[in-house]
Design an enzyme around this catalytic site. Structure first.
Site, mmCIF file in Angstrom:
data_model
loop_
_atom_site.group_PDB
_atom_site.id
_atom_site.type_symbol
_atom_site.label_atom_id
_atom_site.label_comp_id
_atom_site.label_asym_id
_atom_site.label_seq_id
_atom_site.Cartn_x
_atom_site.Cartn_y
_atom_site.Cartn_z
ATOM 1 N N GLY A 1 4.846 -9.741 2.618
ATOM 2 C CA GLY A 1 4.003 -10.168 3.721
ATOM 3 C C GLY A 1 2.521 -10.216 3.418
ATOM 4 N N THR B 1 14.434 -10.093 5.619
ATOM 5 C CA THR B 1 13.947 -10.645 6.889
ATOM 6 C C THR B 1 14.813 -11.842 7.251
ATOM 7 O OG1 THR B 1 11.684 -9.917 6.588
ATOM 8 C CG2 THR B 1 11.951 -11.993 7.746
ATOM 9 N N ARG C 1 1.841 -0.677 10.099
ATOM 10 C CA ARG C 1 1.640 -1.857 9.242
ATOM 11 C C ARG C 1 2.309 -3.084 9.865
ATOM 12 N NH1 ARG C 1 5.315 -5.669 6.628
ATOM 13 N NH2 ARG C 1 4.346 -6.426 4.737
ATOM 14 N N VAL C 2 1.587 -4.188 9.890
ATOM 15 C CA VAL C 2 2.162 -5.447 10.355
ATOM 16 C C VAL C 2 2.092 -6.436 9.204
ATOM 17 C CG1 VAL C 2 1.938 -7.341 12.003
ATOM 18 C CG2 VAL C 2 1.454 -4.991 12.727
ATOM 19 N N GLY C 3 3.196 -7.094 8.937
ATOM 20 C CA GLY C 3 3.245 -8.065 7.845
ATOM 21 C C GLY C 3 3.010 -9.479 8.341
ATOM 22 N N ASP C 4 3.482 -10.411 7.574
ATOM 23 C CA ASP C 4 3.272 -11.829 7.891
ATOM 24 C C ASP C 4 4.156 -12.342 9.032
ATOM 25 O OD1 ASP C 4 5.481 -11.303 6.041
ATOM 26 O OD2 ASP C 4 5.830 -13.453 6.215
ATOM 27 N N THR D 1 9.749 -15.788 4.424
ATOM 28 C CA THR D 1 10.168 -14.418 4.122
ATOM 29 C C THR D 1 9.590 -14.032 2.768
ATOM 30 O OG1 THR D 1 12.065 -12.971 3.678
ATOM 31 C CG2 THR D 1 12.362 -15.298 3.186
ATOM 32 N N GLY D 2 9.394 -12.748 2.561
ATOM 33 C CA GLY D 2 8.858 -12.309 1.277
ATOM 34 C C GLY D 2 7.811 -11.240 1.467
HETATM 35 N N1 ASP Z 1 7.824 -10.714 5.147
HETATM 36 C C1 ASP Z 1 8.299 -9.429 5.578
HETATM 37 C C2 ASP Z 1 7.143 -8.477 5.639
HETATM 38 O O1 ASP Z 1 6.385 -8.403 4.709
HETATM 39 C C3 ASP Z 1 9.381 -8.887 4.712
HETATM 40 C C4 ASP Z 1 10.461 -9.862 4.324
HETATM 41 O O2 ASP Z 1 10.300 -11.066 4.444
HETATM 42 O O3 ASP Z 1 11.503 -9.444 3.898
HETATM 43 O O4 ASP Z 1 7.055 -7.764 6.604
#
Ligand code: ASP
Length: 299
Positions: free
Chosen positions: A223, A169, A197-200, A220-221
């Site tokens: 989510g 990300t 799906r929706v992440g953070d 990032t990480g």
């Molecule tokens: N945070 C993002 C998600 O989970 C992925 C990422 O940070 O690489 O959608």
């Protein structure tokens, strides 16, 4: 006020052979945007432009180069936030757009809403003249091959890439000559995520936060864990009483201990001090130091 710019290209077990592409990518974003910031563009313009450059770069999981979902499609999420008045724009699950962060900005500036998803977001993108691309335009051979590799694996979990892998990300945080802060984050999410799906990343306070009174952060990480602890807002709140670096480390500690999570973050506090922290194996990030020199890191 000092001018500040920091960007990231994801926190995960970046394979060694991809280090150079990550470092070059984050450096390019600085090289193209910092002179404009010096020339007087706003923090909001700076973070949008920096993220646009990273969205174009196929190295990263944002715009071109994004992971595929369980249907073999790309769905993108993004957010942008203005530290002056806490206004933000966000999009989730949009397709065939190279710059979801710019769509988020259009939502912030041209509607009385903050977040649009799916079909409505697509229709709005069209109405403001954003080019809808062919579905293959954002697809890379690398991600298609990875999709086929993990597609039928019964043991695959979408957070596997973060332990020890996650993903790339992208995000940016800036302070302009007036001391205003802004943050932006853009992502293709996690590999083989369920469609929808929706992440953070597009969630305010999770994927990014910006408040002139405390600071601005992009995360990032994994989510699902970042959302649990509203990582960006947790760090910004901590900035009221602790140094930029202490707040960043605290955020990652909360992510690990309370969220059982993995990830990383970059930030700038209201005094223009940088911060970063991560608990993945690597994070790619770059900033312009107090002397105006570009610094890039991948560990
Ligand atoms: N945070 C993002 C998600 O989970 C992925 C990422 O940070 O690489 O959608």
């Amino acid at each position: 006020m000092p001018i500040r710019l920091i960007v990231h290209g994801g926190a995960w077990s970046i394979p060694d052979e991809m280090d150079t592409a990550h470092l070059q990518g984050v450096q390019r974003a600085l090289a193209e945007v910092y002179p404009a910031l010096q020339a007087g563009i706003s923090a909001l313009d700076a973070v949008e432009r920096a993220v646009n450059i990273l969205e174009e770069d196929p190295t990263f999981d944002a715009g071109r180069g994004a992971f595929l979902n369980d249907r073999g499609e790309i769905e993108l999420d993004a957010i942008i936030m203005d530290g002056r008045d806490l206004s933000f724009g966000a999009v989730a699950a949009v397709q065939n757009l190279l710059h979801p962060v710019s769509l988020a900005r259009e939502i912030m500036s041209k509607t009385d809403h903050s977040m649009l998803v799916g079909k409505g977001a697509q229709a709005f993108a069209k109405s403001v003249g954003m080019e809808e691309l062919d579905p293959t335009a954002l697809l890379t051979d690398r991600e298609l091959a990875y999709y086929h590799q993990i597609k039928e694996d019964p043991n695959f979990k979408s957070h596997h890439p973060f332990e020890p892998l996650p993903s790339d990300t992208v995000g940016a945080v800036a302070m302009d000559q007036h001391g205003h802060l802004a943050a932006a984050t853009s992502t293709g999410g996690t590999p083989r995520k369920m469609a929808g799906r929706v992440g953070d990343s597009p969630i305010v306070g999770a994927g990014a936060y910006a408040d002139n009174q405390t600071g601005a952060v992009s995360t990032t990480g994994w989510g699902e864990s970042i959302m649990k602890v509203l990582l960006a807002k947790t760090v910004c709140d901590r900035l009221e009483h602790f140094s930029a670096q202490e707040a960043a480390k605290y955020g990652i500690q909360v992510l690990r201990e309370r969220g059982q999570g993995y990830g990383g973050l970059i930030g700038i506090n209201a005094n223009g001090e940088y911060s970063f922290a991560y608990n993945t194996e690597k994070m790619a990030w770059a900033w312009v130091d107090e002397a105006g020199a570009f610094q890039t890191r991948i560990r």
